[in-house]
Design an enzyme around this catalytic site. Sequence first.
Site, mmCIF file in Angstrom:
data_model
loop_
_atom_site.group_PDB
_atom_site.id
_atom_site.type_symbol
_atom_site.label_atom_id
_atom_site.label_comp_id
_atom_site.label_asym_id
_atom_site.label_seq_id
_atom_site.Cartn_x
_atom_site.Cartn_y
_atom_site.Cartn_z
ATOM 1 N N THR A 1 9.522 -6.264 -8.363
ATOM 2 C CA THR A 1 8.295 -5.502 -8.139
ATOM 3 C C THR A 1 8.298 -5.076 -6.685
ATOM 4 O O THR A 1 8.171 -5.907 -5.778
ATOM 5 C CB THR A 1 7.048 -6.353 -8.446
ATOM 6 O OG1 THR A 1 7.057 -6.702 -9.845
ATOM 7 C CG2 THR A 1 5.770 -5.577 -8.147
ATOM 8 N N LYS B 1 3.336 -1.034 -13.019
ATOM 9 C CA LYS B 1 3.152 -2.449 -12.652
ATOM 10 C C LYS B 1 2.087 -2.591 -11.577
ATOM 11 O O LYS B 1 1.217 -3.473 -11.643
ATOM 12 C CB LYS B 1 4.491 -3.018 -12.160
ATOM 13 C CG LYS B 1 4.435 -4.452 -11.610
ATOM 14 C CD LYS B 1 4.144 -5.469 -12.698
ATOM 15 C CE LYS B 1 4.015 -6.888 -12.144
ATOM 16 N NZ LYS B 1 5.278 -7.478 -11.712
ATOM 17 N N LYS C 1 0.932 -9.911 -2.732
ATOM 18 C CA LYS C 1 2.003 -8.931 -2.539
ATOM 19 C C LYS C 1 1.756 -7.686 -3.389
ATOM 20 O O LYS C 1 1.835 -6.553 -2.907
ATOM 21 C CB LYS C 1 3.345 -9.552 -2.925
ATOM 22 C CG LYS C 1 4.510 -8.555 -2.987
ATOM 23 C CD LYS C 1 5.702 -9.124 -3.749
ATOM 24 C CE LYS C 1 6.690 -8.038 -4.113
ATOM 25 N NZ LYS C 1 7.804 -8.524 -4.932
#
Length: 294
Positions: free
Chosen positions: A90, A165, A240
């Site tokens: 990611t 995502k 994050k």
Amino acid sequence: MSNLTVGFIGLGNMGGPMAANLAAAGHTVRGNDVAGTTAQGVTQAATIAEAVEGADVVITMLPNGAILRQVAEEAIGNMTAGALLVDCSTVDVESARHVADTAEKAGLLFVDAPVSGGIGGAQGGTLTFMAGGAEAAFKKAEPLFDIMGQKAVHCGEAGAGQAAKICNNMILGATMIATCEAFALADKLGLDRERMFDVVSTSSGYSWSMNAYCPAPGVGPKSPADNDYQPGFAAELMLKDLGLSQQAAEMANADTPMGALARDLYQRFVEEEGGKGKDFSAMLPRFEKRGWNG
């Protein structure tokens, strides 16, 4: 599906079991990890070059975009033209598109395919893949996605997987905070948690955070809350992802005030309030301790 040679870079909590599942399915998997981590059935390669040389497919699962760019440069330089590079990290959309462009210029196929499902999904082969890239690249990767996960969605061109995502986890971060706030408020109003769950889980407050991953111990299906908030998805990883969402929002000139507030609250939780190393649902005890307006 014929036996493929797969180079797998990054054998951590997620990458290790993903690589092991590919090996268990009969593929030849060569793995490399900077920490020297290994996985069952995976042949350890001393270098990235050794892992990817002659591989039909190379899969990366790495911590951030800067490391991805560095690893991809070395991997691409040692891959055979026509091979497929799949990045399951990611990372920021820009890094995904940069690697896609570099791979294309080297005559390689590329898919960015971040995952949802956490460590349990990686171990059980039940991940969801959000994929970006050309149709031909996605089709070549799809049989491997079927081994490592239960669903793969082709979201569009390169970078679209990361975009999906980031948007998904911005929703997840904000809804988990709202769910934790609601339980803390219910406590202070004297409302039984189980009764609140029974109402909300079947009403308009329904969400994945409430119904599938309830942050209240002993309420709803088993979740990290029932294991002292040992992480299924760590708070620092949510931080994050929320940071990536705000980076993307700035790049795209998108107004995301709830996403920004969720990022700020998780940053405070992780950096100042002992949230590092706990599940992202541990926001509930954080709110339990706090009163009106902080």
